[in-house]
Design an enzyme around this catalytic site. Sequence first.
Site, PDB file in Angstrom:
ATOM      1  N   LYS A 283       1.109  -1.265   0.231  1.00  0.00           N
ATOM      2  CA  LYS A 283      -0.201   0.064  -0.205  1.00  0.00           C
ATOM      3  C   LYS A 283       0.363   0.702   0.462  1.00  0.00           C
ATOM      4  O   LYS A 283       2.130   1.244   1.156  1.00  0.00           O
ATOM      5  CB  LYS A 283      -0.434   0.008   1.144  1.00  0.00           C
ATOM      6  CG  LYS A 283      -1.727   0.760   1.489  1.00  0.00           C
ATOM      7  CD  LYS A 283      -2.919   0.690   2.276  1.00  0.00           C
ATOM      8  CE  LYS A 283      -4.520   1.161   2.121  1.00  0.00           C
ATOM      9  NZ  LYS A 283      -4.902   1.450   3.021  1.00  0.00           N
ATOM     10  N   GLU A 369     -19.611  -5.055  10.116  1.00  0.00           N
ATOM     11  CA  GLU A 369     -20.280  -4.097  10.786  1.00  0.00           C
ATOM     12  C   GLU A 369     -21.714  -4.544  11.189  1.00  0.00           C
ATOM     13  O   GLU A 369     -22.070  -4.964  12.692  1.00  0.00           O
ATOM     14  CB  GLU A 369     -21.063  -3.123  10.039  1.00  0.00           C
ATOM     15  CG  GLU A 369     -20.174  -1.782   9.747  1.00  0.00           C
ATOM     16  CD  GLU A 369     -19.156  -2.551   8.741  1.00  0.00           C
ATOM     17  OE1 GLU A 369     -18.943  -2.954   8.045  1.00  0.00           O
ATOM     18  OE2 GLU A 369     -18.243  -1.507   8.201  1.00  0.00           O
ATOM     19  N   ARG A 397     -24.677  -0.877   7.094  1.00  0.00           N
ATOM     20  CA  ARG A 397     -24.628  -2.630   7.083  1.00  0.00           C
ATOM     21  C   ARG A 397     -24.920  -3.418   7.779  1.00  0.00           C
ATOM     22  O   ARG A 397     -25.031  -4.515   7.465  1.00  0.00           O
ATOM     23  CB  ARG A 397     -23.069  -2.586   6.637  1.00  0.00           C
ATOM     24  CG  ARG A 397     -22.249  -3.955   6.031  1.00  0.00           C
ATOM     25  CD  ARG A 397     -22.996  -4.338   4.965  1.00  0.00           C
ATOM     26  NE  ARG A 397     -22.442  -4.130   3.932  1.00  0.00           N
ATOM     27  CZ  ARG A 397     -21.713  -3.993   2.832  1.00  0.00           C
ATOM     28  NH1 ARG A 397     -20.007  -4.638   3.674  1.00  0.00           N
ATOM     29  NH2 ARG A 397     -20.987  -3.659   2.053  1.00  0.00           N
TER      30      ARG A 397
HETATM   31  C1  LIG Z   1     -18.891  -1.449   4.970  1.00  0.00           C
HETATM   32  C2  LIG Z   1     -17.651  -0.124   4.925  1.00  0.00           C
HETATM   33  N1  LIG Z   1     -17.068  -0.325   5.886  1.00  0.00           N
HETATM   34  C3  LIG Z   1     -16.135   0.236   6.291  1.00  0.00           C
HETATM   35  C4  LIG Z   1     -15.615   1.057   5.073  1.00  0.00           C
HETATM   36  C5  LIG Z   1     -14.051   1.878   5.383  1.00  0.00           C
HETATM   37  N2  LIG Z   1     -12.762   1.759   4.360  1.00  0.00           N
HETATM   38  C6  LIG Z   1     -12.965   1.648   3.087  1.00  0.00           C
HETATM   39  S1  LIG Z   1     -11.114   1.658   2.592  1.00  0.00           S
HETATM   40  C7  LIG Z   1     -11.394   0.468   3.734  1.00  0.00           C
HETATM   41  C8  LIG Z   1     -10.244  -0.962   4.261  1.00  0.00           C
HETATM   42  C9  LIG Z   1      -9.939  -1.099   2.707  1.00  0.00           C
HETATM   43  O1  LIG Z   1      -8.914  -2.434   2.948  1.00  0.00           O
HETATM   44  P1  LIG Z   1      -8.222  -3.543   1.862  1.00  0.00           P
HETATM   45  O2  LIG Z   1      -9.856  -3.648   1.595  1.00  0.00           O
HETATM   46  O3  LIG Z   1      -7.103  -4.078   1.814  1.00  0.00           O
HETATM   47  O4  LIG Z   1      -7.814  -2.374   0.853  1.00  0.00           O
HETATM   48  P2  LIG Z   1      -6.826  -1.133   0.801  1.00  0.00           P
HETATM   49  O5  LIG Z   1      -7.209   0.501   1.365  1.00  0.00           O
HETATM   50  O6  LIG Z   1      -5.776  -2.226   1.991  1.00  0.00           O
HETATM   51  O7  LIG Z   1      -6.027  -1.282  -0.775  1.00  0.00           O
HETATM   52  C10 LIG Z   1     -12.551   0.562   4.759  1.00  0.00           C
HETATM   53  C11 LIG Z   1     -12.238  -0.190   6.549  1.00  0.00           C
HETATM   54  C12 LIG Z   1     -16.087   1.470   3.245  1.00  0.00           C
HETATM   55  N3  LIG Z   1     -16.035   1.624   2.711  1.00  0.00           N
HETATM   56  N4  LIG Z   1     -16.986   0.023   4.174  1.00  0.00           N
END
Ligand SMILES: Cc1ncc(C[n+]2csc(CCOP(=O)(O)OP(=O)(O)O)c2C)c(N)n1
Length: 641
Positions: A283, A369, A397
């Site tokens: 990342k 969630e 959610r």
């Molecule tokens: C249902 C939901 N909960 C929380 C979020 C907030 N959120 C956005 S990106 C993220 C982390 C995603 O991690 P990953 O899938 O590993 O993607 P990366 O950012 O590492 O590329 C979170 C928790 C969201 N977008 N949707």
Amino acid sequence: MTQTRTDTPFLDRIAGPADLRRLGDRELAALARELRSELISVVSETGGHLGSSLGVVELTVALHAVFNTPMDKLIWDVGHQCYPHKILTGRRDRMRTLRKKGGLSGFTKRAESAFDPFGAAHSSTSISAALGFAVGRDMGQATGDAIAVIGDGAISAGMAYEALNNAGAEGRRLFVILNDNEMSIAPPVGAMSAYLGRLYRQAPFARLAEAAESAMPAPMREGARRARQLVRGMPGAGTLFEELGFDYVGPIDGHDMGQLLPVLRAARARATGPVLIHCCTVKGKGYAPAEKSADKYHGVSTFDVTTGAQAKKAGGPPSYTSVFGKALTEEAARDPDIVAVTAAMPAGTGVSVMAERFPARVFDVGIAEQHGVTFAAGMAASGLKPFCAIYSTFLQRGFDQVVHDVAIQGLPVRFAIDRAGLVGADGVTHAGAYDVAYLTCLPGFTVMAAADEAELTHMVATAAAHDAGPIAFRYPRGAGTGVALPERGEVLQIGRGRVLQEGEDVALLSFGAQLAECLAAAKALEDEGLSVTVADARFAKPLDTGLVLRLARRHRALVTVEQGAEGGFGSVVMHALARGGAFDRGLALRTMCLPDRFIQQASPAEMYADAGLTAADIAATARGALGIADTQTVVPIPLAR
Ligand SMILES: Cc1ncc(C[n+]2csc(CCOP(=O)(O)OP(=O)(O)O)c2C)c(N)n1
Ligand SMILES: CC(=O)[C@@H](O)[C@H](O)COP(=O)(O)O
Ligand SMILES: [Mg+2]
């Protein structure tokens, strides 16, 4: 006009993926380098989700090179990493409008491009959508392959398991690219993350076995290969994904075009069923500050490319989030039964403040969630006092869990609902518009909204003291009003509002942080000779019915104002007035809430203007309710600071 720069000769030749597919493998690698540099330059000016986009630069180039997009459907999970994808799919010249009013969305969006087959922003939806496209293809719809790109954080959410479970059983040709950068927003949590780490560490041994095998004389090699396949085919010998019916490929280096291109080409050529390709990435890849602090560069403001220093609003009032984190920690210091739950957003919700002092009492459940709400319900049933801190939009959610596991059982879960109302650059998908509507309809729920950060402190104390049933308090994204904070939050009387100023002509009854606009509107109306009451309801449930009926009796007009959609506070007031016969006496009521449409991304102030909830709008509505011809054009009214 596409912006061309001298150092991006390949990128300048790419109007869309068709051009990219004419490049040779080495040129694709050069294109990826140019794309990364362009991405850093753009996001340094726009802000946004830098880290995750940097992590998928090579993957994006390779996917568009191998698959026939847009006929093949490339679906980005969450979609926050889609900036390279947007640059390559004809939106390069609009990238500097990213996340701005009238500009490109910060996520994938169907209305924006044929290359965005499915909208996102809430996580863990991509595999479900991809399976939907795969079924469409198999039933003759004009669509090609379906490719879901999902992160290691997003794949830990329940919905992703549901989709893997179904897709593995369906057995249809489908591609899942697991983008494993060992980060969520914060460092990842959960057994899945540990498992993926083990797969990564075992990879060299698997490669060693394959290398040894290929070094054997032919007759032995075949035997060794069969033996390996046999072992791998044994129940439990394969990966979790293989056990679910997927072919598993990897882990491979998601930044090495020399691995990405042949693996994707082979998978595309041979797949007859679902395939999961495990790509290991970094990342923030390729930009040192983002690689070094992946959590701080997940979402960035504008920044200096040379130093990585992000623009920060100097000074100014503390954020609602930080006030919540501090107040929660103080309550937790006084009551050892207080615990906190977050769904992968410890810093975003502010429970990280409590975690610094009481790490054993703060639980990050990952992007989960639904589980987080029922986990908190279980804790409440055990006698603990859980604060479940989830953004309004993400609480959607876990709504069934709120009803089924919390409300029906009357369990005293405390919901800290941050990002209430309109949130700005994240736009439609992140609006905290619906929580009042979906919570006030639940029997036994207590629903509060903070008018400012001092009120928020009181509401944290009130929630901490409330064991009679579930209680929720909501507050907006961003900085507070600058009001003085109390030493300690006071426990509010449940169901009691407060009157800030008394008048006779019209009453403005506010619920939440639009109170400042109501006070500014009152000032403007008083300058026109009107006498205005301003009250803060504090509670939508139980409603301060006595206050509402008094306001109705003593004024010709009553205007309610809230940062939420129809069906929330204004509706609760309307029912109370109807039950109290207030309309029989000819009360003029106006309920001001979000209009019945999605409010598109802009600054929060621009969004509230678009929604018709500014001080000027409130004043105009009050004049209308009083039957005063509103000859004036709606002139902006500055907020008293
Ligand atoms: C249902 C939901 N909960 C929380 C979020 C907030 N959120 C956005 S990106 C993220 C982390 C995603 O991690 P990953 O899938 O590993 O993607 P990366 O950012 O590492 O590329 C979170 C928790 C969201 N977008 N949707
Ligand atoms: C992509 C995503 O869902 C999160 O990164 C979200 O954008 C965070 O919102 P805040 O910036 O309000 O914390
Ligand atoms: Mg990740």
